[in-house]
Design a protein around this motif. Structure first.
Motif, PDB file in Angstrom:
ATOM      1  N   HIS A 153      -6.729  -7.886   2.082  1.00  0.00           N
ATOM      2  CA  HIS A 153      -5.371  -8.450   2.100  1.00  0.00           C
ATOM      3  C   HIS A 153      -4.511  -7.812   1.013  1.00  0.00           C
ATOM      4  O   HIS A 153      -3.355  -7.425   1.263  1.00  0.00           O
ATOM      5  CB  HIS A 153      -5.450  -9.967   1.902  1.00  0.00           C
ATOM      6  N   ALA A 154      -5.064  -7.664  -0.176  1.00  0.00           N
ATOM      7  CA  ALA A 154      -4.318  -7.065  -1.289  1.00  0.00           C
ATOM      8  C   ALA A 154      -3.958  -5.610  -0.986  1.00  0.00           C
ATOM      9  O   ALA A 154      -2.864  -5.147  -1.332  1.00  0.00           O
ATOM     10  CB  ALA A 154      -5.133  -7.154  -2.572  1.00  0.00           C
ATOM     11  N   ALA A 155      -4.865  -4.877  -0.341  1.00  0.00           N
ATOM     12  CA  ALA A 155      -4.580  -3.478  -0.007  1.00  0.00           C
ATOM     13  C   ALA A 155      -3.374  -3.371   0.923  1.00  0.00           C
ATOM     14  O   ALA A 155      -2.529  -2.481   0.762  1.00  0.00           O
ATOM     15  CB  ALA A 155      -5.812  -2.834   0.630  1.00  0.00           C
ATOM     16  N   HIS A 156      -3.268  -4.270   1.870  1.00  0.00           N
ATOM     17  CA  HIS A 156      -2.098  -4.279   2.761  1.00  0.00           C
ATOM     18  C   HIS A 156      -0.842  -4.658   1.988  1.00  0.00           C
ATOM     19  O   HIS A 156       0.223  -4.048   2.181  1.00  0.00           O
ATOM     20  CB  HIS A 156      -2.331  -5.263   3.910  1.00  0.00           C
ATOM     21  N   ALA A 209     -16.220 -12.889   0.485  1.00  0.00           N
ATOM     22  CA  ALA A 209     -14.979 -13.547   0.077  1.00  0.00           C
ATOM     23  C   ALA A 209     -14.092 -12.576  -0.692  1.00  0.00           C
ATOM     24  O   ALA A 209     -12.868 -12.501  -0.462  1.00  0.00           O
ATOM     25  CB  ALA A 209     -15.294 -14.779  -0.767  1.00  0.00           C
ATOM     26  N   GLN A 210     -14.687 -11.820  -1.594  1.00  0.00           N
ATOM     27  CA  GLN A 210     -13.930 -10.840  -2.369  1.00  0.00           C
ATOM     28  C   GLN A 210     -13.414  -9.703  -1.479  1.00  0.00           C
ATOM     29  O   GLN A 210     -12.307  -9.199  -1.682  1.00  0.00           O
ATOM     30  CB  GLN A 210     -14.809 -10.278  -3.482  1.00  0.00           C
ATOM     31  N   ALA A 211     -14.206  -9.296  -0.490  1.00  0.00           N
ATOM     32  CA  ALA A 211     -13.786  -8.224   0.408  1.00  0.00           C
ATOM     33  C   ALA A 211     -12.572  -8.655   1.231  1.00  0.00           C
ATOM     34  O   ALA A 211     -11.620  -7.872   1.406  1.00  0.00           O
ATOM     35  CB  ALA A 211     -14.932  -7.819   1.324  1.00  0.00           C
ATOM     36  N   GLY A 245     -12.612   2.963   0.909  1.00  0.00           N
ATOM     37  CA  GLY A 245     -11.205   3.070   1.297  1.00  0.00           C
ATOM     38  C   GLY A 245     -10.373   1.931   0.745  1.00  0.00           C
ATOM     39  O   GLY A 245      -9.241   2.135   0.284  1.00  0.00           O
ATOM     40  N   ALA A 246     -10.924   0.711   0.777  1.00  0.00           N
ATOM     41  CA  ALA A 246     -10.217  -0.431   0.183  1.00  0.00           C
ATOM     42  C   ALA A 246     -10.121  -0.274  -1.327  1.00  0.00           C
ATOM     43  O   ALA A 246      -9.067  -0.525  -1.932  1.00  0.00           O
ATOM     44  CB  ALA A 246     -10.928  -1.732   0.544  1.00  0.00           C
ATOM     45  N   ILE A 247     -11.224   0.146  -1.952  1.00  0.00           N
ATOM     46  CA  ILE A 247     -11.215   0.375  -3.395  1.00  0.00           C
ATOM     47  C   ILE A 247     -10.158   1.413  -3.758  1.00  0.00           C
ATOM     48  O   ILE A 247      -9.354   1.223  -4.688  1.00  0.00           O
ATOM     49  CB  ILE A 247     -12.604   0.852  -3.872  1.00  0.00           C
ATOM     50  N   TYR A 306      -6.803   1.250  -6.026  1.00  0.00           N
ATOM     51  CA  TYR A 306      -6.722   2.136  -7.194  1.00  0.00           C
ATOM     52  C   TYR A 306      -5.418   2.926  -7.192  1.00  0.00           C
ATOM     53  O   TYR A 306      -4.707   2.993  -8.216  1.00  0.00           O
ATOM     54  CB  TYR A 306      -7.927   3.074  -7.203  1.00  0.00           C
ATOM     55  N   LEU A 307      -5.085   3.533  -6.063  1.00  0.00           N
ATOM     56  CA  LEU A 307      -3.872   4.346  -5.978  1.00  0.00           C
ATOM     57  C   LEU A 307      -2.620   3.497  -6.143  1.00  0.00           C
ATOM     58  O   LEU A 307      -1.597   3.976  -6.648  1.00  0.00           O
ATOM     59  CB  LEU A 307      -3.832   5.082  -4.640  1.00  0.00           C
ATOM     60  N   ALA A 308      -2.695   2.247  -5.722  1.00  0.00           N
ATOM     61  CA  ALA A 308      -1.542   1.355  -5.838  1.00  0.00           C
ATOM     62  C   ALA A 308      -1.368   0.807  -7.252  1.00  0.00           C
ATOM     63  O   ALA A 308      -0.238   0.522  -7.677  1.00  0.00           O
ATOM     64  CB  ALA A 308      -1.684   0.193  -4.852  1.00  0.00           C
TER      65      ALA A 308
END
Length: 325
Positions: A249-252, A242-244, A137-139, A143-145
């Protein structure tokens, strides 16, 4: 059709679903620019009503989705599913193949874009949909963004848009993960370290699992991993965590760039990911057709849950992806 609590269900799985996977799902390889070889799988009917790309979660191999692919095929969908780098049958990224490791989370996102491009070449003129679970879901949100795409609609199932850290405050868990990843790069750059308490793959007894109420589906998942030890995966490394955290944060931050309708399916009894964080993410989506639906009482793995939870989730997916809706 047998329910998962019927003793005949396992016979149905082994005599119907597994042969379907073996006979009607083809495996493909895709070499990425950094040399990592991805495995991805494709069910390719003659005249499908649409193509659904599945983006799995952490530790998951495509084998875990045999039943879901079978159900989507019964609804006349072509289905593609990727084994993410570092897991499933795809290349591993560490000296220890059990490490749940990633160098840059962005690699997952760019890999998904490459697999979508490959899969959609087979069916350029039918609707394309995206179905993602947990880490997927985060990936998929990123991707969609970030990427140009032909996805018409997406479903995010129990998406990893925030994680539950138990008694440890989230800020502290993040600080430990980032600090540990930094120390790992300084002192042992070619040998990732497990996060505290993490180990190689172990078979967790059903009574201790946090994923599903369905003992039959849980057993089929574990059996598949026992029969194919190369897909087994252990706990995450410091750098994966750490990457997750950075990816969530980036997804938000990028949610308002997503322009396609999203169905966000929540597991009401989820103890893995944070439903409140999912609702915050959903509030940032700009497409007014997007919907959020909670399957009350369900654990994290909606598509491996008992039928009383799984069927409403599956029905919601099939309804959402109807081409005329």
């Amino acid at each position: 059709m047998y329910t998962d609590d019927d003793p005949q269900w396992i016979r149905f799985f082994t005599q119907q679903i597994q042969p379907f996977w073996h006979d009607h799902v083809e495996v493909n390889n895709l070499t990425r620019p950094d040399g990592v070889v991805l495995h991805w799988f494709l069910h390719r009917p003659v005249h499908p009503q649409g193509l659904i790309i599945i983006c799995p979660g952490r530790i998951e191999a495509s084998l875990k989705y045999q039943e879901l692919v079978w159900h989507l095929a019964q609804a006349n969908y072509a289905v593609a599913i990727v084994d993410h780098r570092g897991q499933g049958f795809s290349d591993r990224l560490s000296n220890n193949p059990h490490h749940g490791h990633i160098d840059q989370f962005q690699d997952f996102v760019d890999d998904l874009d490459a697999v979508v491009q490959e899969a959609t070449r087979y069916y350029p003129r039918i609707p394309h949909y995206l179905l993602a679970h947990s880490m997927g879901g985060a990936i998929s949100a990123l991707y969609l963004a970030q990427h140009k795409h032909t996805i018409r609609k997406a479903v995010l199932s129990s998406p990893m848009l925030g994680v539950l850290t138990g008694d440890t405050p989230q800020w502290l868990a993040k600080t430990i993960a980032v600090g540990g990843a930094l120390l790992n790069r300084w002192f042992s750059p070619r040998k990732p370290w497990y996060f505290f308490g993490m180990t190689d793959y172990i078979h967790v007894p059903f009574d201790e699992n946090e994923l599903t109420h369905s003992e039959a589906r849980y057993q089929m998942f574990r059996d598949a991993y026992e029969e194919n030890p190369q897909v087994q995966l252990g706990g995450p490394t410091f750098n994966w965590l750490a990457q997750a955290f950075a990816a969530m944060h980036a997804a938000h931050q990028q949610a308002d760039r997503i322009d396609v309708p999203i169905l966000l399916l929540q597991s009401g009894a989820d103890t893995v990911v944070d439903n409140q964080a999912q609702r915050k993410f959903f509030s940032k989506l700009k497409n007014d057709q997007s919907q959020i639906k909670c399957i009350e009482g369900a654990k994290h793995e909606l598509f491996m849950e008992s039928d009383r939870f799984r069927q409403p989730a599956l029905d919601a997916v099939l309804s959402w992806f109807q081409p005329d809706k």
